[in-house]
Design an enzyme around this catalytic site. Sequence first.
Site, PDB file in Angstrom:
ATOM      1  CB  SER A 147      35.499  -3.711 -42.013  1.00  0.00           C
ATOM      2  OG  SER A 147      35.895  -2.349 -42.098  1.00  0.00           O
ATOM      3  CE1 TYR A 160      33.969  -3.304 -36.564  1.00  0.00           C
ATOM      4  CE2 TYR A 160      35.260  -1.692 -37.788  1.00  0.00           C
ATOM      5  CZ  TYR A 160      34.162  -2.539 -37.700  1.00  0.00           C
ATOM      6  OH  TYR A 160      33.271  -2.630 -38.747  1.00  0.00           O
TER       7      TYR A 160
END
Length: 259
Positions: A147, A160
């Site tokens: 990501s 995350y």
Amino acid sequence: MPRLEGKIAVITGANSGIGLATAETFLAEGAARVYLTGRRKTQLDEAVATLNVLDPTGSRGARAVGVQGDVTNPVDLDRLYEQVKAEVGRIDVVFANAGYAAPSGLGGLTEEHIDGLLNTNVKGVIWTVQKALPLIGDGGSIILSSSIVGTKGFDGWSIYSATKAAVRSFARTWAADLKGKNIRVNAISPGVIQTPAWTESDLPEGQVNGFFDFAASITPLGRIGREEEVAKVVAFLASDDSSFVNGSEVFVDGGIAQV
Ligand code: NAP
């Protein structure tokens, strides 16, 4: 000839979002078989049924196969790969996509938050790939789901982001580990993509829409991304068209990474 003609693919986390869109794209690109996983059996069965009814190439048949399972459970992954081995004997493409995002700022971090994200997004990716290796041969392509947050510092997303930083690192180190085997490893790093991870999350709708607006405002394309756009990039990395792309990270983010 379709780009993925005859290829056997495994996509974890494919009953929803980017994984499901990628399964559809792989089939449209001629993949011989796409194994989809996910924990929610009903969603998985529905996804597989839809994919097998859709027939863009005119010969889809039952090329989508669902295998329910949790990537944090090695026994489930063993069962997945045993089925693949028994049915088709090899894997050409692994898209280690299963994962989730959850916010929590420093000061409020809990064991549950940290273990959950690390187990799914990091250990789940490790076992997904390592357990697939014996079935991946010459020309194989492994694609990892990272990501943009893996290289950014958005407040409230430290754990995350760290999981996705680990994943982008794996693309580089595993490509080196597999040197000489002609098995490529790459990562995709999407920006904000409109998927059920956002639209069906517990977050208030107004908060999600506000976040989408913010993300669009810092993206040169002026909008957030769509799951089918990510799927097309994954299909490219899965195909022999990308044979010189290895140990790389492809940003699928409308330019957000430049900001
Ligand atoms: P999504 O629609 O929620 O899909 C997530 C998929 O992962 C689902 O199929 C889910 O199925 C599966 N999954 C989650 N935990 C799992 C587990 N322990 N074992 C097996 N499957 C599991 O979300 P998405 O947005 O498409 O996300 C896909 C990947 O892209 C994730 O790794 C995410 O971090 C990454 N990503 C997303 C964005 C974005 O903005 N959407 C941006 C960058 C990166 P079950 O719940 O049924 O298991």
